[in-house]
Motif scaffolding. Structure first.
Motif, PDB file in Angstrom:
ATOM      1  N   VAL A  72       0.874  -1.169   0.000  1.00 53.25           N
ATOM      2  CA  VAL A  72       0.000   0.000   0.000  1.00 53.25           C
ATOM      3  C   VAL A  72       0.914   1.221   0.000  1.00 53.25           C
ATOM      4  N   VAL A  73       0.765   2.085  -1.004  1.00 53.92           N
ATOM      5  CA  VAL A  73       1.612   3.276  -1.120  1.00 53.92           C
ATOM      6  C   VAL A  73       0.730   4.523  -1.204  1.00 53.92           C
ATOM      7  N   PRO A  74       0.715   5.330  -0.142  1.00 52.46           N
ATOM      8  CA  PRO A  74      -0.032   6.583  -0.201  1.00 52.46           C
ATOM      9  C   PRO A  74       0.543   7.504  -1.281  1.00 52.46           C
ATOM     10  N   GLY A  75      -0.322   8.285  -1.895  1.00 55.20           N
ATOM     11  CA  GLY A  75       0.103   9.147  -2.999  1.00 55.20           C
ATOM     12  C   GLY A  75       1.217  10.115  -2.651  1.00 55.20           C
ATOM     13  N   GLU A  76       1.267  10.570  -1.407  1.00 55.93           N
ATOM     14  CA  GLU A  76       2.323  11.508  -1.019  1.00 55.93           C
ATOM     15  C   GLU A  76       3.692  10.843  -0.938  1.00 55.93           C
ATOM     16  N   ARG A  77       3.734   9.521  -0.914  1.00 53.85           N
ATOM     17  CA  ARG A  77       5.011   8.792  -0.920  1.00 53.85           C
ATOM     18  C   ARG A  77       5.323   8.173  -2.281  1.00 53.85           C
ATOM     19  N   PHE A  78       4.400   8.233  -3.217  1.00 52.51           N
ATOM     20  CA  PHE A  78       4.551   7.582  -4.518  1.00 52.51           C
ATOM     21  C   PHE A  78       5.575   8.346  -5.362  1.00 52.51           C
ATOM     22  N   SER A  79       6.838   7.967  -5.207  1.00 54.10           N
ATOM     23  CA  SER A  79       7.920   8.629  -5.936  1.00 54.10           C
ATOM     24  C   SER A  79       9.071   7.652  -6.145  1.00 54.10           C
ATOM     25  N   LEU A  80       9.963   8.031  -7.022  1.00 54.25           N
ATOM     26  CA  LEU A  80      11.126   7.193  -7.329  1.00 54.25           C
ATOM     27  C   LEU A  80      12.025   6.970  -6.115  1.00 54.25           C
ATOM     28  N   PHE A  81      11.885   7.815  -5.095  1.00 53.77           N
ATOM     29  CA  PHE A  81      12.767   7.755  -3.929  1.00 53.77           C
ATOM     30  C   PHE A  81      12.187   6.961  -2.761  1.00 53.77           C
ATOM     31  N   ASP A  82      10.944   6.530  -2.872  1.00 52.31           N
ATOM     32  CA  ASP A  82      10.288   5.788  -1.804  1.00 52.31           C
ATOM     33  C   ASP A  82      10.576   4.292  -1.940  1.00 52.31           C
ATOM     34  N   PRO A  83      11.000   3.627  -0.860  1.00 50.94           N
ATOM     35  CA  PRO A  83      11.331   2.193  -0.941  1.00 50.94           C
ATOM     36  C   PRO A  83      10.156   1.307  -1.389  1.00 50.94           C
ATOM     37  N   ASP A  84       8.945   1.588  -0.903  1.00 56.77           N
ATOM     38  CA  ASP A  84       7.803   0.775  -1.324  1.00 56.77           C
ATOM     39  C   ASP A  84       7.481   0.991  -2.800  1.00 56.77           C
ATOM     40  N   THR A  85       7.577   2.229  -3.256  1.00 50.77           N
ATOM     41  CA  THR A  85       7.364   2.505  -4.687  1.00 50.77           C
ATOM     42  C   THR A  85       8.425   1.787  -5.515  1.00 50.77           C
ATOM     43  N   GLN A  86       9.653   1.794  -5.047  1.00 47.01           N
ATOM     44  CA  GLN A  86      10.731   1.102  -5.764  1.00 47.01           C
ATOM     45  C   GLN A  86      10.442  -0.393  -5.850  1.00 47.01           C
ATOM     46  N   GLN A  87       9.927  -0.966  -4.764  1.00 45.12           N
ATOM     47  CA  GLN A  87       9.569  -2.386  -4.778  1.00 45.12           C
ATOM     48  C   GLN A  87       8.463  -2.638  -5.807  1.00 45.12           C
ATOM     49  N   MET A  88       7.467  -1.750  -5.842  1.00 46.39           N
ATOM     50  CA  MET A  88       6.378  -1.875  -6.806  1.00 46.39           C
ATOM     51  C   MET A  88       6.922  -1.770  -8.238  1.00 46.39           C
ATOM     52  N   MET A  89       7.852  -0.849  -8.452  1.00 44.82           N
ATOM     53  CA  MET A  89       8.437  -0.654  -9.790  1.00 44.82           C
ATOM     54  C   MET A  89       9.239  -1.870 -10.238  1.00 44.82           C
ATOM     55  N   ARG A  90       9.930  -2.517  -9.307  1.00 48.05           N
ATOM     56  CA  ARG A  90      10.710  -3.707  -9.668  1.00 48.05           C
ATOM     57  C   ARG A  90       9.802  -4.817 -10.196  1.00 48.05           C
ATOM     58  N   ARG A  91       8.603  -4.928  -9.625  1.00 52.55           N
ATOM     59  CA  ARG A  91       7.663  -5.965 -10.061  1.00 52.55           C
ATOM     60  C   ARG A  91       6.814  -5.526 -11.251  1.00 52.55           C
ATOM     61  N   HIS A  92       6.494  -4.222 -11.308  1.00 55.25           N
ATOM     62  CA  HIS A  92       5.578  -3.702 -12.330  1.00 55.25           C
ATOM     63  C   HIS A  92       6.072  -2.336 -12.804  1.00 55.25           C
ATOM     64  N   PHE A  93       7.015  -2.360 -13.724  1.00 55.34           N
ATOM     65  CA  PHE A  93       7.673  -1.120 -14.152  1.00 55.34           C
ATOM     66  C   PHE A  93       6.690  -0.107 -14.730  1.00 55.34           C
ATOM     67  N   PHE A  94       5.549  -0.554 -15.227  1.00 60.71           N
ATOM     68  CA  PHE A  94       4.587   0.352 -15.837  1.00 60.71           C
ATOM     69  C   PHE A  94       4.103   1.436 -14.869  1.00 60.71           C
ATOM     70  N   VAL A  95       4.246   1.249 -13.560  1.00 61.38           N
ATOM     71  CA  VAL A  95       3.790   2.281 -12.623  1.00 61.38           C
ATOM     72  C   VAL A  95       4.568   3.577 -12.780  1.00 61.38           C
ATOM     73  N   THR A  96       5.772   3.506 -13.345  1.00 66.13           N
ATOM     74  CA  THR A  96       6.564   4.733 -13.518  1.00 66.13           C
ATOM     75  C   THR A  96       5.900   5.697 -14.494  1.00 66.13           C
ATOM     76  N   ARG A  97       4.997   5.199 -15.329  1.00 64.26           N
ATOM     77  CA  ARG A  97       4.296   6.056 -16.297  1.00 64.26           C
ATOM     78  C   ARG A  97       3.028   6.684 -15.720  1.00 64.26           C
ATOM     79  N   ASP A  98       2.686   6.346 -14.478  1.00 61.83           N
ATOM     80  CA  ASP A  98       1.463   6.882 -13.896  1.00 61.83           C
ATOM     81  C   ASP A  98       1.600   8.389 -13.673  1.00 61.83           C
ATOM     82  N   SER A  99       0.536   9.110 -13.943  1.00 64.04           N
ATOM     83  CA  SER A  99       0.555  10.581 -13.877  1.00 64.04           C
ATOM     84  C   SER A  99       0.790  11.120 -12.462  1.00 64.04           C
ATOM     85  N   ASP A 100       0.577  10.324 -11.431  1.00 62.08           N
ATOM     86  CA  ASP A 100       0.786  10.790 -10.065  1.00 62.08           C
ATOM     87  C   ASP A 100       2.179  10.491  -9.518  1.00 62.08           C
TER      88      ASP A 100
END
Length: 114
Positions: A72-100
């Motif tokens: 679960v990643v709150p929008g205020e933490r959804f960034s390239l520098f957040d560890p949980d976002t990085q974990q999500m990106m490793r599994r599903h790189f398409f999240v990097t294209r999300d507008s938020d």
């Protein structure tokens, strides 16, 4: 694949209606093979969104604690520098294209399904 987006504040629902929509959307996403869901719940500028935001985040956190969600990643933490976002990106790189991505958006929460 893309992020499956669900607008929980559409139609200005009450909290219980928003939570019901959340449950149905999670079931639909899982059955449809989605891997990442973005919930738009607002951030409370009008008062109503704040109640929905708190309830949605609490419910998603409970689901994560019970092992029903991978992340679960709150929008205020959804960034390239957040560890949980990085974990999500490793599994599903398409999240990097999300507008938020990197926008510090308090009105959304992203979840990674199991």
């Amino acid at each position: 694949m893309e992020v499956y987006t669900v607008n929980l504040e559409e139609g200005m629902p009450y909290v219980d209606e928003a939570l019901e929509h959340l449950e149905k959307s999670l079931r639909r996403a899982k059955s449809g093979g989605c891997k990442v869901v973005k919930f738009i719940h607002g951030y409370g500028s009008s008062g109503k969104g704040g109640k929905i935001r708190r309830a949605v985040r609490l419910e998603l956190e409970r689901k994560w604690e019970r092992g029903e969600l991978a992340l679960v990643v709150p929008g205020e933490r959804f960034s390239l520098f957040d560890p949980d976002t990085q974990q999500m990106m490793r599994r599903h790189f398409f999240v990097t294209r999300d507008s938020d991505m990197g926008r510090n958006n308090l009105g959304v929460t992203l979840v990674m399904l199991k």
